[in-house]
Design a protein around this motif. Structure first.
Motif, PDB file in Angstrom:
ATOM      1  N   ARG A   1       2.252  -1.328   3.071  1.00 30.57           N
ATOM      2  CA  ARG A   1       1.501  -0.270   3.746  1.00 30.57           C
ATOM      3  C   ARG A   1       0.603  -0.907   4.805  1.00 30.57           C
ATOM      4  NH1 ARG A   1      -1.660   3.964   1.249  1.00 30.57           N
ATOM      5  NH2 ARG A   1      -2.715   2.366   0.001  1.00 30.57           N
ATOM      6  N   TRP A   2       0.463  -0.186   5.930  1.00 26.83           N
ATOM      7  CA  TRP A   2      -0.274  -0.709   7.079  1.00 26.83           C
ATOM      8  C   TRP A   2      -1.225   0.356   7.619  1.00 26.83           C
ATOM      9  CZ3 TRP A   2       1.888  -5.621   8.224  1.00 26.83           C
ATOM     10  CH2 TRP A   2       3.186  -5.844   7.716  1.00 26.83           C
ATOM     11  N   LYS A   3      -2.357  -0.094   8.173  1.00 28.65           N
ATOM     12  CA  LYS A   3      -3.237   0.765   8.959  1.00 28.65           C
ATOM     13  C   LYS A   3      -3.124   0.326  10.413  1.00 28.65           C
ATOM     14  CE  LYS A   3      -6.775   1.809   5.470  1.00 28.65           C
ATOM     15  NZ  LYS A   3      -8.221   1.665   5.110  1.00 28.65           N
ATOM     16  N   ILE A   4      -2.957   1.301  11.293  1.00 25.12           N
ATOM     17  CA  ILE A   4      -2.771   0.996  12.715  1.00 25.12           C
ATOM     18  C   ILE A   4      -3.770   1.810  13.530  1.00 25.12           C
ATOM     19  CG2 ILE A   4      -1.136   0.941  14.636  1.00 25.12           C
ATOM     20  CD1 ILE A   4       1.130   1.077  12.533  1.00 25.12           C
ATOM     21  N   TRP A   5      -4.509   1.119  14.412  1.00 20.09           N
ATOM     22  CA  TRP A   5      -5.395   1.759  15.374  1.00 20.09           C
ATOM     23  C   TRP A   5      -4.883   1.447  16.780  1.00 20.09           C
ATOM     24  CZ3 TRP A   5      -7.106  -1.884  11.749  1.00 20.09           C
ATOM     25  CH2 TRP A   5      -7.714  -1.376  10.614  1.00 20.09           C
ATOM     26  N   VAL A   6      -5.472   2.064  17.776  1.00 22.46           N
ATOM     27  CA  VAL A   6      -5.080   1.762  19.149  1.00 22.46           C
ATOM     28  C   VAL A   6      -5.326   0.297  19.463  1.00 22.46           C
ATOM     29  CG1 VAL A   6      -5.615   2.175  21.589  1.00 22.46           C
ATOM     30  CG2 VAL A   6      -5.399   4.109  20.017  1.00 22.46           C
ATOM     31  N   ASP A   7      -6.437  -0.249  18.955  1.00 20.99           N
ATOM     32  CA  ASP A   7      -6.806  -1.617  19.312  1.00 20.99           C
ATOM     33  C   ASP A   7      -6.633  -2.633  18.176  1.00 20.99           C
ATOM     34  OD1 ASP A   7      -8.762  -0.606  17.719  1.00 20.99           O
ATOM     35  OD2 ASP A   7     -10.454  -1.149  19.003  1.00 20.99           O
ATOM     36  N   GLY A   8      -5.901  -2.283  17.109  1.00 21.19           N
ATOM     37  CA  GLY A   8      -5.717  -3.251  16.031  1.00 21.19           C
ATOM     38  C   GLY A   8      -4.901  -2.702  14.876  1.00 21.19           C
ATOM     39  N   TRP A   9      -4.705  -3.515  13.861  1.00 20.20           N
ATOM     40  CA  TRP A   9      -3.952  -3.120  12.680  1.00 20.20           C
ATOM     41  C   TRP A   9      -4.317  -4.053  11.526  1.00 20.20           C
ATOM     42  CZ3 TRP A   9      -0.724  -6.731  10.371  1.00 20.20           C
ATOM     43  CH2 TRP A   9      -0.408  -7.853  11.150  1.00 20.20           C
ATOM     44  N   GLU A  10      -3.996  -3.629  10.312  1.00 20.75           N
ATOM     45  CA  GLU A  10      -4.139  -4.496   9.145  1.00 20.75           C
ATOM     46  C   GLU A  10      -3.153  -4.059   8.072  1.00 20.75           C
ATOM     47  OE1 GLU A  10      -8.111  -4.101   7.650  1.00 20.75           O
ATOM     48  OE2 GLU A  10      -7.636  -2.302   6.478  1.00 20.75           O
ATOM     49  N   GLN A  11      -2.764  -4.982   7.237  1.00 15.74           N
ATOM     50  CA  GLN A  11      -1.929  -4.653   6.090  1.00 15.74           C
ATOM     51  C   GLN A  11      -2.831  -4.263   4.932  1.00 15.74           C
ATOM     52  OE1 GLN A  11       1.054  -7.571   5.145  1.00 15.74           O
ATOM     53  NE2 GLN A  11       1.662  -6.550   3.256  1.00 15.74           N
ATOM     54  N   ILE A  12      -2.459  -3.210   4.224  1.00 21.01           N
ATOM     55  CA  ILE A  12      -3.285  -2.682   3.138  1.00 21.01           C
ATOM     56  C   ILE A  12      -2.973  -3.414   1.842  1.00 21.01           C
ATOM     57  CG2 ILE A  12      -3.872  -0.626   1.806  1.00 21.01           C
ATOM     58  CD1 ILE A  12      -2.931   1.048   4.211  1.00 21.01           C
ATOM     59  N   ALA A  13      -4.008  -3.951   1.207  1.00 16.80           N
ATOM     60  CA  ALA A  13      -3.853  -4.547  -0.123  1.00 16.80           C
ATOM     61  C   ALA A  13      -3.895  -3.432  -1.161  1.00 16.80           C
ATOM     62  CB  ALA A  13      -4.953  -5.560  -0.385  1.00 16.80           C
ATOM     63  N   GLU A  14      -3.016  -3.519  -2.149  1.00 12.37           N
ATOM     64  CA  GLU A  14      -2.888  -2.477  -3.161  1.00 12.37           C
ATOM     65  C   GLU A  14      -3.605  -2.873  -4.450  1.00 12.37           C
ATOM     66  OE1 GLU A  14      -1.524   0.180  -2.166  1.00 12.37           O
ATOM     67  OE2 GLU A  14      -0.516  -0.561  -0.365  1.00 12.37           O
ATOM     68  N   PRO A  15      -4.323  -1.940  -5.095  1.00 12.26           N
ATOM     69  CA  PRO A  15      -4.884  -2.244  -6.415  1.00 12.26           C
ATOM     70  C   PRO A  15      -3.779  -2.613  -7.396  1.00 12.26           C
ATOM     71  CG  PRO A  15      -5.785  -0.197  -5.536  1.00 12.26           C
ATOM     72  CD  PRO A  15      -4.648  -0.586  -4.643  1.00 12.26           C
ATOM     73  N   SER A  16      -4.003  -3.630  -8.185  1.00  9.63           N
ATOM     74  CA  SER A  16      -2.989  -4.071  -9.136  1.00  9.63           C
ATOM     75  C   SER A  16      -2.964  -3.165 -10.355  1.00  9.63           C
ATOM     76  CB  SER A  16      -3.264  -5.514  -9.575  1.00  9.63           C
ATOM     77  OG  SER A  16      -2.402  -5.884 -10.633  1.00  9.63           O
ATOM     78  N   PRO A  17      -1.790  -2.633 -10.728  1.00 12.36           N
ATOM     79  CA  PRO A  17      -1.727  -1.794 -11.934  1.00 12.36           C
ATOM     80  C   PRO A  17      -1.844  -2.612 -13.215  1.00 12.36           C
ATOM     81  CG  PRO A  17       0.460  -2.061 -10.980  1.00 12.36           C
ATOM     82  CD  PRO A  17      -0.500  -2.706 -10.029  1.00 12.36           C
ATOM     83  N   GLN A  18      -1.545  -3.903 -13.136  1.00 13.92           N
ATOM     84  CA  GLN A  18      -1.595  -4.750 -14.329  1.00 13.92           C
ATOM     85  C   GLN A  18      -2.985  -5.333 -14.582  1.00 13.92           C
ATOM     86  OE1 GLN A  18       1.034  -5.269 -12.040  1.00 13.92           O
ATOM     87  NE2 GLN A  18       2.456  -4.064 -13.284  1.00 13.92           N
ATOM     88  N   ALA A  19      -3.762  -5.541 -13.499  1.00 14.70           N
ATOM     89  CA  ALA A  19      -5.070  -6.196 -13.644  1.00 14.70           C
ATOM     90  C   ALA A  19      -6.129  -5.368 -12.923  1.00 14.70           C
ATOM     91  CB  ALA A  19      -5.012  -7.605 -13.079  1.00 14.70           C
TER      92      ALA A  19
END
Length: 394
Positions: free
Chosen positions: A202-220
């Motif tokens: 999953r990614w977040k995208i803006w006009v001037d940037g982006w980042e990959q979304i870290a997901e909460p771990s279901p195991q920990a």
């Protein structure tokens, strides 16, 4: 003298059997097939006629507008000389058709007139997925390729805004992209990608940037997982479903399953449907989960029980796409399946229609059994056994 006839080349027994089986199956009329001139690799509904028309990506290097209710009325968008892998509609007023090609570029046309538009170049391998969205009033095109990159474009200017790549887990060829509108805003796109590895990102995208979304771990609890991993291998298709207040992500995979991942539960698997071979496409309704892929069959699963309701035959090569066409003006919803065999087939979604389709497909098998038993001068299994016993006595 050159020949394209497969019988003129060396084939293994398995290849001969496969070719002969497909040839025998090719003439069936199940699903009211519409035959196109080349392999079908992708399709989306035409937003101008969402209940009856498809925009179809063909291996012949074109996008074809097909009206299911009037198959003789077609329109072809030409330009690429290599196979077209994916299609999308977007841009200002959703008036532009986009197509990703094996030639590493994205072609565009005015949807109404068919006039060629801008060509977007920047990938270094096949373009395999395209989607459209908006950020801050800008019309955005997002493409994914076999070069392992996701590119973000300003549709109007043609400028490439961003190149998305995973810097932690090696990302393989992109297979599908979907915009999560429920998690997006006017200034931010939430994008979900699938690739030839088991990782969903999953990614977040803006006009001037982006980042990959870290997901909460279901195991920990309290920890994070870099990607969503619920399959064993390639994830081919992503479908977002808004079920009341909950958003489910449906996936299909080369591991032979289609799965429902719940966003409320950090995209962990809620349900799994074991199709049995590579699942290239998945579609869902309130009643059904529908899967299709390499084994050529379209399978309907009862969503409540998880059991297989029916398996519809008809295609004689791999199914590449399932498209839901919504009903309008009192007409019923229907499902289209599209295949490398070059056919578009249409299936009902109500139980009575599915039951009728199953009965239609069972008739030839029953007739064949009757022919084997009494027709064509052949003996039944019991008669053959009786004859063998008499001959032994003699």
């Amino acid at each position: 003298m050159q020949s394209s006839n497969a019988e003129h080349f060396f084939e293994t027994d398995a290849e001969q059997e496969k070719r002969q089986r497909r040839a025998a199956k090719a003439g069936n009329k199940y699903g009211n097939p519409i035959q196109l001139k080349s392999k079908i690799l992708a399709a989306v509904p035409d937003p101008r006629s969402p209940s009856s028309a498809l925009l179809v990506a063909e291996s012949a290097g074109a996008v074809r507008l097909v009206n299911l209710d009037n198959p003789d009325s077609t329109k072809v968008f030409r330009g690429p000389t290599a196979p077209v892998c994916c299609v999308a509609v977007g841009g200002p007023n959703s008036a532009t058709l986009f197509a990703g090609s094996w030639d590493k570029s994205i072609w565009s046309w005015d949807l109404a007139s068919g006039a060629p538009g801008r060509r977007y170049t920047g990938h270094t391998d096949f373009v395999k997925a395209v989607v459209c969205s908006k950020i801050g009033g800008k019309d955005i095109l997002i493409s994914g390729g076999a070069d392992k990159k996701i590119l973000v474009w300003d549709i109007v200017s043609g400028a490439r805004l961003h190149t998305l790549q995973d810097s932690v887990v090696n990302m393989l060829s992109i297979q599908d992209l979907v915009v999560d509108h429920a998690s997006s805003s006017e200034t931010e796109i939430c994008l979900i990608s699938a690739s030839s590895d088991p990782h969903i990102r999953r990614w977040k995208i803006w006009v001037d940037g982006w980042e990959q979304i870290a997901e909460p771990s279901p195991q920990a609890p309290g920890a994070e997982r870099h990607t969503i991993v619920e399959h064993e291998t390639t994830v081919y298709k992503l479908v977002l479903e808004h079920d009341g207040g909950e958003v489910n992500l449906w996936t299909s995979s080369g591991d032979g399953t289609a799965k429902c991942l719940s966003r409320l539960r950090n995209f962990t698997c809620e349900d799994s449907f074991h199709h049995g071979d590579h699942v290239r496409a998945v579609a869902v309704t309130d009643q059904w989960v529908i899967t299709a892929g390499r084994d050529e069959d379209v399978k309907f699963w009862d969503r409540a029980s998880g059991k297989l309701y029916c398996s519809l035959v008809g295609h004689y090569d791999e199914v590449t796409e399932l498209v839901m066409l919504r009903g309008t003006n009192g007409s019923s919803e229907r499902l289209c399946s599209l295949s490398i065999d070059g056919t578009i087939r249409t299936w009902p979604l109500e139980k009575s229609g599915l039951d009728a389709a199953v009965m239609e497909q069972e008739k030839p098998a029953e007739a064949e059994k009757e022919d084997d038993a009494g027709g064509n001068g052949l003996l039944s299994a019991e008669e053959e056994a009786e004859l063998a016993a008499l001959m032994e006595e003699d």
